[in-house]
Design a protein around this motif. Sequence first.
Motif, short mmCIF file in Angstrom:
data_model
loop_
_atom_site.label_atom_id
_atom_site.label_comp_id
_atom_site.label_asym_id
_atom_site.label_seq_id
_atom_site.Cartn_x
_atom_site.Cartn_y
_atom_site.Cartn_z
N SER A 140 0.82 -1.21 0.00
CA SER A 140 0.00 0.00 0.00
C SER A 140 0.86 1.27 0.00
O SER A 140 0.34 2.37 -0.16
N TYR A 141 2.18 1.12 0.15
CA TYR A 141 3.10 2.25 0.12
C TYR A 141 3.79 2.29 -1.24
O TYR A 141 3.97 1.26 -1.89
N SER A 142 4.17 3.50 -1.66
CA SER A 142 4.92 3.65 -2.91
C SER A 142 5.79 4.90 -2.83
O SER A 142 5.55 5.79 -2.00
N LYS A 143 6.77 4.95 -3.71
CA LYS A 143 7.67 6.12 -3.78
C LYS A 143 6.86 7.38 -4.06
O LYS A 143 7.14 8.44 -3.49
N GLU A 144 5.86 7.27 -4.92
CA GLU A 144 5.06 8.43 -5.29
C GLU A 144 4.15 8.88 -4.16
O GLU A 144 4.02 10.07 -3.90
N ALA A 145 3.52 7.94 -3.47
CA ALA A 145 2.58 8.27 -2.40
C ALA A 145 3.28 8.56 -1.08
O ALA A 145 2.73 9.25 -0.24
N ASN A 146 4.50 8.04 -0.90
CA ASN A 146 5.22 8.17 0.37
C ASN A 146 6.67 8.60 0.14
O ASN A 146 7.61 7.90 0.54
N PRO A 147 6.87 9.75 -0.49
CA PRO A 147 8.24 10.18 -0.80
C PRO A 147 9.10 10.42 0.44
O PRO A 147 10.32 10.23 0.39
#
Length: 134
Positions: free
Chosen positions: A50-57
């Motif tokens: 559910s985490y990503s570089k884009e959503a959780n920079p």
Amino acid sequence: MGLDTSHNAFHGAYSSFNRFRKVVAEAAGGSYPPHKDENMDKENWYWDSSYSKEANPGLYEFFNHSDCDGEISPEMCVKVADELEKLLPRIEELSKGTDGGGHIARDGGFVEVTKRFITGCRSAAGENEPLIFG
């Protein structure tokens, strides 16, 4: 030898900073090396899908940043602080019954170390300065 950051965000052994990142990764549903699961790549960290570089920079920066040099920009410091703050309840839950050992224990445990890092990031951002690792 160890990690000293500006803005009083973290001061301690590299191993303590690694344990700090391990508990943050676990709070994000993942793992930071060295992993409990020996089948995981020893060079990579993991987080929940559910985490990503884009959503959780901010968390991405936190996990990927060198532990011995470099800096985090004031703008990114805000994101790091915001995203770590969201994980505080889970970090508290995960750290019950342990003081974290070493410099983590000295500084009050994982929750207090996380709060201190958040405060350091916010201080750097508020002064429009980078958080410096050295």
